[in-house]
Scaffold this motif. Sequence first.
Motif, PDB file in Angstrom:
ATOM      1  N   SER A  89      15.059  -8.936  -1.173  1.00 60.90           N
ATOM      2  CA  SER A  89      14.612  -7.343  -1.193  1.00 60.90           C
ATOM      3  C   SER A  89      14.461  -6.231  -0.317  1.00 60.90           C
ATOM      4  O   SER A  89      13.030  -7.106  -0.819  1.00 60.90           O
ATOM      5  CB  SER A  89      15.307  -6.938  -2.643  1.00 60.90           C
ATOM      6  OG  SER A  89      15.677  -7.114  -3.328  1.00 60.90           O
ATOM      7  N   ALA A  90      14.195  -5.644   0.434  1.00 62.54           N
ATOM      8  CA  ALA A  90      13.735  -4.189   0.847  1.00 62.54           C
ATOM      9  C   ALA A  90      12.834  -3.337   0.330  1.00 62.54           C
ATOM     10  O   ALA A  90      13.399  -2.488  -0.182  1.00 62.54           O
ATOM     11  CB  ALA A  90      13.880  -4.558   2.533  1.00 62.54           C
ATOM     12  N   GLY A  91      11.445  -3.177   0.024  1.00 66.90           N
ATOM     13  CA  GLY A  91      10.840  -1.978  -0.150  1.00 66.90           C
ATOM     14  C   GLY A  91      10.045  -1.223   0.827  1.00 66.90           C
ATOM     15  O   GLY A  91       8.814  -1.847   1.473  1.00 66.90           O
ATOM     16  N   SER A  92       9.317  -0.331   0.329  1.00 69.14           N
ATOM     17  CA  SER A  92       8.190   0.604   0.603  1.00 69.14           C
ATOM     18  C   SER A  92       7.617   1.152  -0.047  1.00 69.14           C
ATOM     19  O   SER A  92       7.416   1.340  -0.879  1.00 69.14           O
ATOM     20  CB  SER A  92       8.750   1.484   2.204  1.00 69.14           C
ATOM     21  OG  SER A  92       7.782   2.614   2.357  1.00 69.14           O
ATOM     22  N   LEU A  93       6.124   0.732   0.264  1.00 70.92           N
ATOM     23  CA  LEU A  93       4.998   1.212  -0.513  1.00 70.92           C
ATOM     24  C   LEU A  93       3.715   1.915   0.268  1.00 70.92           C
ATOM     25  O   LEU A  93       3.543   1.764   1.253  1.00 70.92           O
ATOM     26  CB  LEU A  93       4.763  -0.133  -1.465  1.00 70.92           C
ATOM     27  CG  LEU A  93       3.504   0.423  -2.120  1.00 70.92           C
ATOM     28  CD1 LEU A  93       3.614   0.745  -2.994  1.00 70.92           C
ATOM     29  CD2 LEU A  93       2.416  -1.475  -2.522  1.00 70.92           C
ATOM     30  N   THR A  94       3.892   3.506   0.083  1.00 72.28           N
ATOM     31  CA  THR A  94       2.663   4.501   0.617  1.00 72.28           C
ATOM     32  C   THR A  94       1.469   4.029   0.282  1.00 72.28           C
ATOM     33  O   THR A  94       1.529   3.775  -0.946  1.00 72.28           O
ATOM     34  CB  THR A  94       3.160   5.342   0.012  1.00 72.28           C
ATOM     35  OG1 THR A  94       4.538   5.823   0.271  1.00 72.28           O
ATOM     36  CG2 THR A  94       2.102   6.741   0.805  1.00 72.28           C
ATOM     37  N   VAL A  95       0.470   4.230   1.208  1.00 70.26           N
ATOM     38  CA  VAL A  95      -0.900   3.757   0.959  1.00 70.26           C
ATOM     39  C   VAL A  95      -1.521   4.682   1.464  1.00 70.26           C
ATOM     40  O   VAL A  95      -1.321   4.894   2.408  1.00 70.26           O
ATOM     41  CB  VAL A  95      -0.976   1.450   0.987  1.00 70.26           C
ATOM     42  CG1 VAL A  95      -0.216   1.333   0.018  1.00 70.26           C
ATOM     43  CG2 VAL A  95      -1.066   1.652   2.368  1.00 70.26           C
ATOM     44  N   PRO A  96      -2.525   4.208   0.919  1.00 71.66           N
ATOM     45  CA  PRO A  96      -3.919   4.972   2.170  1.00 71.66           C
ATOM     46  C   PRO A  96      -4.042   5.316   3.683  1.00 71.66           C
ATOM     47  O   PRO A  96      -4.390   4.217   4.052  1.00 71.66           O
ATOM     48  CB  PRO A  96      -4.701   4.832   1.712  1.00 71.66           C
ATOM     49  CG  PRO A  96      -4.814   4.381  -0.049  1.00 71.66           C
ATOM     50  CD  PRO A  96      -4.227   3.518   0.278  1.00 71.66           C
TER      51      PRO A  96
END
Length: 277
Positions: free
Chosen positions: A10-17
């Motif tokens: 399962s693929a996702g995207s996480l916003t980080v600085p």
Amino acid sequence: MTTHPTDTASAGSLTVPGARLHYEVRGEGPLIVLAGAPMDAAAFAPLAELLATDHTVLTTDPRGINRSSLDDPEQESTPPLRADDLARLIAHVGSGPAVAVGSSGGAVSVLALVQTRPDLVHTVVAHEPPLIELLEDRERLRAGTEDLIATYLAGDVTRAWKKFFAQADIAMPEPLIEQMFGGERDPRQVADERRWFAHEMRASTYWRPDPAALRTAATRVLVGVGDDSAGQLCDRTSRALARSLGTEATTFPGGHTGFVENPDVFAARLRAVVRGD
């Protein structure tokens, strides 16, 4: 999250600085993180599938590589930045504290993670970190690194790779290098390669770990080295790191990328190592 039909990820995207991190999760159970740099999540997929039968397995494209985009494409990829990314991903996915397995530059990332967030990882396997600052001939190696980077950025890609393999003490026939790096190539691969040469190689290889912090952390820190890597640069750096920690290197099947070439036997060895067999 989306599921790819070719595997169980399962693929996702996480916003980080400063970035958006592509990550993939497989399986259920105790968390194992597989980290590369510049190697992306795809290279770990076969190993991840094998481990996902009884673990939650987290893989990611490091910042600036493949599907993990940057706000500033010229940002340097440092071990502390990548460690912070891993910390945020582990917290996001949950199921920690984790086992973190890092390869090459990813091994440097997980060592930096132990130094900053040991609470998130109970066991770390740093497989062949290219820490040239631990070696007596570090000045020669730094000079060689600067030379091969300059060669690459001047546009002589195959010559830069020849210098890279020579410095790494990896026997690679010149015709094969020409074949691999001299013809038509995937633009994404070229972009990731350029980022590695221009913005990641120095930060990863010149990073100095803190042996005292690694020794005193509650995290179990294991230094991995490939059975087939004897005499290579990363064999020397790995054994130097192990000595600085007062331990012996832990051997794994294959060479620098043994987990790619034969993931089945690598997975079996990794399971035994994590269990403490």
